[in-house]
Design an enzyme around this catalytic site. Structure first.
Site: not given
Ligand code: AMP
Length: 546
Positions: A186, A334, A443, A448
């Site tokens: 990550t 994940e 907040k 929210w």
């Molecule tokens: P990553 O593990 O780097 O792919 O990031 C995952 C995170 O990206 C998710 O937990 C979300 O917070 C964000 N994310 C992924 N797809 C979207 C989406 N379509 N809209 C908003 N947030 C997203």
């Protein structure tokens, strides 16, 4: 219990490329290379050469379970490693080159990578890295002898020489489908990056779900442009889904600017393109600036947008300017990554364009294999009424059960659900809408405010290139939204015009208390807004209303 009598063939990654070689041998993989020209090959070629990779690794003394790293853009050689490394039972560790050098060093050590394969463009990075990672037994530059650089990397090996010396006869070993196939860290905006270890079974099941009609509907008639990088979550599983379906693949290599992406869409007659909003923003700006007519020149039918929220204005631009349907999708490293996909339901056929955009703003419905629940701060389930926003938890066969080498400890609850760190609503039809990262919610007076909704409303203004919203301290309300805007070149947008524009587009009490203008916004290694750094940048800022 009575045991079924069906054959127990393990779900292995190697079976995908063998299937492609048998059933779609001539389907094409087109790659823009680091050396320069476009390269064309077929699934049959990738299969043959991935067997050579397996033989070459065996000759180098690699044994099953060992981690083999890549620092590479999207291209055919990277795809050969996907199959050759995992297929022989070793683990492909794809490294995001946009991480800080110290983070790359950390994860190479943490993963105990044995060999590192890299593209020509990463020579300066690898020259520095090589000194710091003595555990790596060899460095392989992914090119041929003619392009072999003069550089300071001890024991440098040449990819094409290795393959040239290896036989293409290889029987893929059959083993437990739960064996690890690949590893991706990550981006670690707080603390060290953590490793997500995919298995053969999870990768194959995930590819199946991605191919499904109500997934990403990947089939043999599609030409896919993989703008989404193979160094991040296996390019959303597309190298596997491609081999499963026989879809033609187009790989952009290092060139992700608007002009290069547009040329590939046009020249390779791409029907489906996948990527994060940052790249699409560059493409839309290029099309705008150069006065292009994508509708006349392209046959792009769908654009999958994920990784960050797809703003309504972007979905609208793809519909109007390209005639392409935006498939909004949500997931995470994940989760391999696909969790939800926003396809329309039959009842939406009668909807107006605007009503459909309302649906497309949501991240979509869970594909089979992904179970979701939203809970409050105490872990109590919230109703799925499209109103209640809560912490989003997920479980399923391609969702992590724990990080590599147990970093972060136990990460699933008593029922096996993993907390995504996202805050979301789920409506009666099952459509998920992400409102924030839990760390980013604003907040205000106990309620929210969704920073994502505000950002998407702000980028609908034609003078706004990009926008981010963070919470700023407030004596009375605890926090109030601060909108940070990057103007499009030559635009003279003011605070007042911006705030006026938001009136009626978001709830009145959500309207930010102030607007700050900056030249650019900080992004993470995966192209998301780097809210943590943005909050640091504005740590001394005081709202006029506070
Ligand atoms: P990553 O593990 O780097 O792919 O990031 C995952 C995170 O990206 C998710 O937990 C979300 O917070 C964000 N994310 C992924 N797809 C979207 C989406 N379509 N809209 C908003 N947030 C997203």
């Amino acid at each position: 219990m009575l045991r079924g009598l069906m054959q127990e063939r393990p779900l292995l990654v190697s079976s995908l490329i063998e299937h492609a070689a048998r059933c779609h041998p001539q389907a094409e993989i087109v790659s823009r290379t680091s050396e320069g020209p476009l390269h064309r090959c077929t699934y049959a070629d990738i299969c043959r050469r991935s067997r050579q990779v397996a033989n070459a690794l065996t000759a180098l003394g690699v044994v099953p379970g060992e981690r083999i790293a890549t620092l590479a853009w999207n291209g055919y050689r990277h795809m050969e490693l996907y199959y050759g490394v995992s297929g022989m039972g070793a683990v492909l560790h794809t490294i995001n080159p946009r991480l800080f050098p110290e983070q790359i060093e950390y994860i190479v050590r943490h993963a105990e990578d044995q060999f590192l394969f890299f593209d020509l463009g990463f020579i300066p990075l690898v020259e520095k890295l090589a000194q710091a990672v003595p555990g790596v037994r060899g460095f392989v530059v992914m090119t041929d002898r003619a392009h072999l650089p003069v550089c300071d990397i001890p024991g440098l090996l040449c990819y094409e020489d290795l393959l040239g010396a290896a036989s293409d006869a290889y029987d893929w070993p059959q083993f437990d489908e739960h064996t690890a196939s690949s590893l991706c860290y990550t981006s670690g905006t707080t603390g060290n990056p953590k490793g997500v270890l995919y298995s053969h079974r999870s990768s194959v099941l995930h590819a199946w779900a991605a191919c499904a009609v109500d997934g990403l509907a990947i089939g043999v008639a599609e030409t896919l442009l993989l703008v989404v990088p193979m160094f991040h979550v296996n390019a959303w599983g597309m190298p596997y889904a491609g081999a499963m379906s026989g879809a033609r693949l187009v790989m952009p290599g290092p060139a992700l600017d608007g002009k290069s992406v547009y040329e590939l869409l046009r020249d390779e007659q791409v029907t489906l393109a996948l990527g994060v909003p940052t790249v699409w923003r560059m493409l839309l700006q290029h099309v705008d600036g150069a006065g292009l007519k994508p509708r006349d020149e392209l046959c792009l039918r769908r654009v999958v947008i994920g990784g960050s929220s797809a703003p309504r204005a972007m979905t609208e631009a793809f519909a109007n300017t390209f005639g392409a349907f935006v498939v909004h999708a949500w997931g995470m490293t994940e989760m391999s990554p696909v969790g939800t996909v926003c396809n329309l339901l039959p009842k939406h056929e009668d909807y107006t364009f605007e009503q459909r955009l309302d649906i497309q703003e949501k991240q979509g419905r869970a594909v089979y294999g992904v179970e979701m629940k939203i809970v409050d701060d105490q872990g109590e389930r919230l109703p799925q009424d499209g109103q209640a926003a809560g912490h989003l938890l997920v479980r399923g066969p391609w969702i992590t059960s724990g990080y590599y080498r147990d970093e972060g400890g136990g990460i699933v609850d008593a029922d096996g659900f993993f907390d995504t760190g996202d805050v979301a609503t789920i409506d009666l039809d099952g459509y998920l809408q992400i409102t924030d990262r839990s760390k980013d919610v604003i907040k205000s007076g106990g309620e929210w405010i969704s920073s994502i909704a505000l950002e998407n409303a702000a980028v609908a203004h034609p003078a706004v290139a990009e926008a981010a919203v963070i919470g700023a301290a407030h004596d009375k309300w605890q926090e109030r939204p601060l909108l940070v805007v990057v103007r499009k070149p030559g635009e003279a947008l003011t605070r007042e015009t911006m705030l006026e524009f938001l009136q009626g587009r978001v709830a009145n009490w959500w309207i930010p208390d102030d607007v700050a203008f900056v030249d650019e916004l900080p992004h993470t290694a995966t192209g998301k807004l780097h809210k943590l750094r943005l909050r640091e940048m504005f740590k001394d800022y005081r709202l006029p209303s506070a």
